[in-house]
Design a protein around this motif. Structure first.
Motif, mmCIF file in Angstrom:
data_model
loop_
_atom_site.group_PDB
_atom_site.id
_atom_site.type_symbol
_atom_site.label_atom_id
_atom_site.label_comp_id
_atom_site.label_asym_id
_atom_site.label_seq_id
_atom_site.Cartn_x
_atom_site.Cartn_y
_atom_site.Cartn_z
ATOM 1 N N ASN A 98 -39.526 -42.178 15.556
ATOM 2 C CA ASN A 98 -40.970 -42.065 15.376
ATOM 3 C C ASN A 98 -41.358 -41.534 13.987
ATOM 4 O O ASN A 98 -42.318 -40.795 13.854
ATOM 5 N N VAL A 99 -40.588 -41.896 12.976
ATOM 6 C CA VAL A 99 -40.942 -41.535 11.609
ATOM 7 C C VAL A 99 -42.005 -42.523 11.144
ATOM 8 O O VAL A 99 -41.809 -43.739 11.204
ATOM 9 N N THR A 100 -43.135 -41.990 10.715
ATOM 10 C CA THR A 100 -44.245 -42.848 10.298
ATOM 11 C C THR A 100 -44.690 -42.570 8.864
ATOM 12 O O THR A 100 -45.519 -43.299 8.337
ATOM 13 N N GLY A 101 -44.146 -41.535 8.235
ATOM 14 C CA GLY A 101 -44.535 -41.192 6.869
ATOM 15 C C GLY A 101 -43.327 -41.001 5.974
ATOM 16 O O GLY A 101 -42.290 -40.498 6.426
ATOM 17 N N PHE A 102 -43.474 -41.410 4.750
ATOM 18 C CA PHE A 102 -42.370 -41.333 3.791
ATOM 19 C C PHE A 102 -42.887 -40.861 2.438
ATOM 20 O O PHE A 102 -43.936 -41.316 1.978
ATOM 21 N N TYR A 103 -42.133 -39.955 1.811
ATOM 22 C CA TYR A 103 -42.375 -39.526 0.438
ATOM 23 C C TYR A 103 -41.181 -39.962 -0.392
ATOM 24 O O TYR A 103 -40.040 -39.685 -0.035
ATOM 25 N N VAL A 104 -41.452 -40.617 -1.503
ATOM 26 C CA VAL A 104 -40.367 -41.085 -2.369
ATOM 27 C C VAL A 104 -40.772 -40.859 -3.821
ATOM 28 O O VAL A 104 -41.952 -40.971 -4.171
ATOM 29 N N GLY A 105 -39.805 -40.520 -4.657
ATOM 30 C CA GLY A 105 -40.052 -40.353 -6.082
ATOM 31 C C GLY A 105 -40.077 -41.708 -6.779
ATOM 32 O O GLY A 105 -40.018 -42.756 -6.131
ATOM 33 N N ASN A 106 -40.143 -41.680 -8.091
ATOM 34 C CA ASN A 106 -40.173 -42.940 -8.841
ATOM 35 C C ASN A 106 -39.268 -42.896 -10.072
ATOM 36 O O ASN A 106 -39.584 -43.481 -11.094
ATOM 37 N N HIS A 107 -38.145 -42.206 -9.936
ATOM 38 C CA HIS A 107 -37.196 -42.131 -11.049
ATOM 39 C C HIS A 107 -35.820 -42.574 -10.571
ATOM 40 O O HIS A 107 -35.220 -41.938 -9.717
ATOM 41 N N GLY A 108 -35.342 -43.644 -11.086
ATOM 42 C CA GLY A 108 -33.984 -44.078 -10.778
ATOM 43 C C GLY A 108 -33.894 -45.178 -9.744
ATOM 44 O O GLY A 108 -34.859 -45.523 -9.058
ATOM 45 N N ASN A 109 -32.691 -45.716 -9.631
ATOM 46 C CA ASN A 109 -32.450 -46.870 -8.780
ATOM 47 C C ASN A 109 -32.599 -46.556 -7.292
ATOM 48 O O ASN A 109 -33.088 -47.391 -6.532
ATOM 49 N N PHE A 110 -32.181 -45.385 -6.857
ATOM 50 C CA PHE A 110 -32.306 -45.045 -5.434
ATOM 51 C C PHE A 110 -33.777 -45.051 -5.029
ATOM 52 O O PHE A 110 -34.144 -45.620 -4.000
ATOM 53 N N ASP A 111 -34.625 -44.450 -5.853
ATOM 54 C CA ASP A 111 -36.063 -44.447 -5.579
ATOM 55 C C ASP A 111 -36.619 -45.865 -5.592
ATOM 56 O O ASP A 111 -37.417 -46.229 -4.722
ATOM 57 N N ARG A 112 -36.214 -46.686 -6.559
ATOM 58 C CA ARG A 112 -36.707 -48.068 -6.632
ATOM 59 C C ARG A 112 -36.342 -48.851 -5.374
ATOM 60 O O ARG A 112 -37.160 -49.616 -4.851
ATOM 61 N N MET A 113 -35.118 -48.654 -4.888
ATOM 62 C CA MET A 113 -34.708 -49.345 -3.663
ATOM 63 C C MET A 113 -35.551 -48.888 -2.479
ATOM 64 O O MET A 113 -36.003 -49.707 -1.674
ATOM 65 N N ALA A 114 -35.768 -47.589 -2.363
ATOM 66 C CA ALA A 114 -36.567 -47.059 -1.253
ATOM 67 C C ALA A 114 -37.997 -47.592 -1.308
ATOM 68 O O ALA A 114 -38.552 -48.009 -0.283
ATOM 69 N N ILE A 115 -38.601 -47.615 -2.495
ATOM 70 C CA ILE A 115 -39.961 -48.136 -2.644
ATOM 71 C C ILE A 115 -40.011 -49.607 -2.229
ATOM 72 O O ILE A 115 -40.928 -50.036 -1.513
ATOM 73 N N SER A 116 -39.044 -50.373 -2.658
ATOM 74 C CA SER A 116 -38.996 -51.796 -2.323
ATOM 75 C C SER A 116 -38.914 -52.004 -0.802
ATOM 76 O O SER A 116 -39.644 -52.816 -0.231
ATOM 77 N N ILE A 117 -38.047 -51.258 -0.171
ATOM 78 C CA ILE A 117 -37.877 -51.370 1.288
ATOM 79 C C ILE A 117 -39.146 -50.940 2.008
ATOM 80 O O ILE A 117 -39.620 -51.618 2.928
ATOM 81 N N LEU A 118 -39.715 -49.812 1.604
ATOM 82 C CA LEU A 118 -40.919 -49.315 2.261
ATOM 83 C C LEU A 118 -42.099 -50.264 2.062
ATOM 84 O O LEU A 118 -42.890 -50.481 2.991
#
Length: 139
Positions: free
Chosen positions: A31-51
């Motif tokens: 039941n996770v409905t919210g996500f916080y992600v940074g914007n520096h680096g490849n790991f963050d870019r992948m997470a943003i893309s998926i989200l």
């Protein structure tokens, strides 16, 4: 429940399928409905893309938490950005740490990709452990 992410800026693209599987599992089973992600680096870019992809078909909210005022490079996800309160008073060299602390304090679950013990990702994984956050490690 809220989830955040900490991973090395040079995280390989091969991690993306595992990252997506974990995020989907959190949405569907925890039941996770919210996500916080940074914007520096490849790991963050992948997470943003998926989200970004998942937000089209699922009831989730995600926020790209900025350490600095938005620039043109943030235009792709500007509708999803947030600046932590008080960050305008933080010297630029401490802004990423300030942003990461904001994300950690406001999250219940932390997804990490940490392969060595130095750097910001390792530091914030250790902080998450000390704060007894649920950690999902992809490395």
């Amino acid at each position: 429940m809220i989830c955040t992410f900490f991973g090395h800026s040079d995280t390989p693209e091969t991690v993306k399928p595992a990252l997506k599987a974990v995020i989907v599992d959190l949405i569907e089973n925890m039941n996770v409905t919210g996500f916080y992600v940074g914007n520096h680096g490849n790991f963050d870019r992948m997470a943003i893309s998926i989200l970004s992809e998942l937000a089209k078909t699922r009831s989730i909210r995600f926020y790209v938490v900025l350490a600095y005022q938005p620039t043109e490079k943030d235009a792709d996800y500007l509708a999803h950005t947030v600046l932590p309160d008080g960050i305008e008073a933080v010297p630029p060299r401490f802004a990423i740490n300030f942003r990461n602390k904001f994300m950690l304090e406001n999250a219940d679950i932390v997804i990490t990709y940490v392969t060595h013990s130095w750097g910001g990702a390792a530091k914030f994984k250790q902080m998450a452990e000390k704060r007894q956050k649920r950690i999902i490690e992809l490395a």
